[in-house]
Write an enzyme that holds these catalytic residues in place. Sequence first.
Site, PDB file in Angstrom:
ATOM      1  CB  CYS A 150      14.834  64.071  11.288  1.00  0.00           C
ATOM      2  SG  CYS A 150      14.790  63.592  13.008  1.00  0.00           S
ATOM      3  CB  CYS A 201      11.901  66.656  14.142  1.00  0.00           C
ATOM      4  SG  CYS A 201      13.236  66.872  12.959  1.00  0.00           S
ATOM      5  CG  ASP A 219     -38.786  97.493  30.603  1.00  0.00           C
ATOM      6  OD1 ASP A 219     -38.076  96.480  30.455  1.00  0.00           O
ATOM      7  OD2 ASP A 219     -39.750  97.547  31.379  1.00  0.00           O
TER       8      ASP A 219
HETATM    9 ZN   LIG Z   1      14.908  65.772  13.998  1.00  0.00          ZN
END
Ligand SMILES: [Zn+2]
Length: 415
Positions: free
Chosen positions: A63, A66, A304
Amino acid sequence: MAPAIEIHSEKLNLKIIEYIQVLGSCWRCAIRFTRERKPEAYQQKNLDLKQEPEEKVQKTSPCVICLGLVQDQFIKECITDEISQRVIESDYDSPTFSCTVSLPVAIMLREQAVWFLVTEKFPELLSTIFKIDHVTSLKDVWKFVFSEALELKLKKKLEYSSSSFQIQVNVLYQDEISECGALVDMCPEKFKHRYKQTRVYREGIFTRNAAHSVLSGISSLNFKKHYTLKVPNVGTHYGVVQCSHTSIHIAGRYQKFSRKLCQTPWLIEGEKHMDTSIQELICKHLEPFFKTQSVKFSSSGREDVDVRTLGLGRPFAIELLDPHRTLFTQVEITQVQIIINKSTDAIQIRDLQLVTKEQLSVLKEGEEEKSKIYRALCVTLDGSTLTAEDLDRINGTTELVLMQKTPLRVKNCIH
Ligand SMILES: [Zn+2]
């Protein structure tokens, strides 16, 4: 709050989806641009949508937005197995989790490119109430797609807001650096000092923040001069999965009976100066219980090395960082306390309990307000015997100015 999706007609939405798919996008990314926010819309193929363009254009290429991350053909069936395997191995007992997905910056550029193309094709979309920020985020869609499988495999519930237990999934992209070079061309000023700061080119130059500040407000003309949407050569792949849990705080009081014991490990030039310390005597039992690797010890003041601490004891708190065990009862904590007390004669602890971060501030306040009782052995310098009146006078003195050399312990200590 984003405006409702109904603001655009169903017909227009379908046109937008179709157009974005023709650009080479998967159907999920296309729907994102209609501001669809219902998880169900992304979880199964929407048969009403035309799938043909996707199949024609996208048979072999990821794609264009993405990079295959939420695209059916590119989703590895086993990815949720791989992620959950990693989480299960890390052995956290939290019943819930939240998930952050870190995405390549190249995806921001790609979204921006599609945004310009879509809004030019459908100018009616552009309005003051529809901005690129309203496009449903890919991170959310990633969760819509994968959360159910992850929940089942992890046997934990996903919290969309925030859980104390976080899983970070890193998504990587091989061409990230070369594609992001366009950001430098768009705004050389922005990156000039970054080149100098980070001598290694790859390290942290193209952060999401830097990209966001370049892209927000950029004109379509300037953007297109430097960036053209192209079909990617490769898809994304997954990097390391990191798990972490927010700290747990445990508090109590300690009495110290030894005159040869530091509060925290006493290090001089990296070398331990004493065998053990109060911190170590306590934490060596807490660390395995809470399955933590790292602790931070703090107390209401300190004494201490050669000073004992009696009475009710000195309040202390321990921050247990990234604990893997977070489910326990007070009875179990008390059992750990018993084990600690049995393990040594040098200290005894009491009131061990879970506290909130807010309650810790009380410990710090107590440091300023507490009163202490000192018992001192006094000598007269000329050897004369004190009279009863002398003793009354000394005991009646309430305000004293102490003249004291800074103890060696304080000067040499590195914590
Ligand atoms: Zn996509």
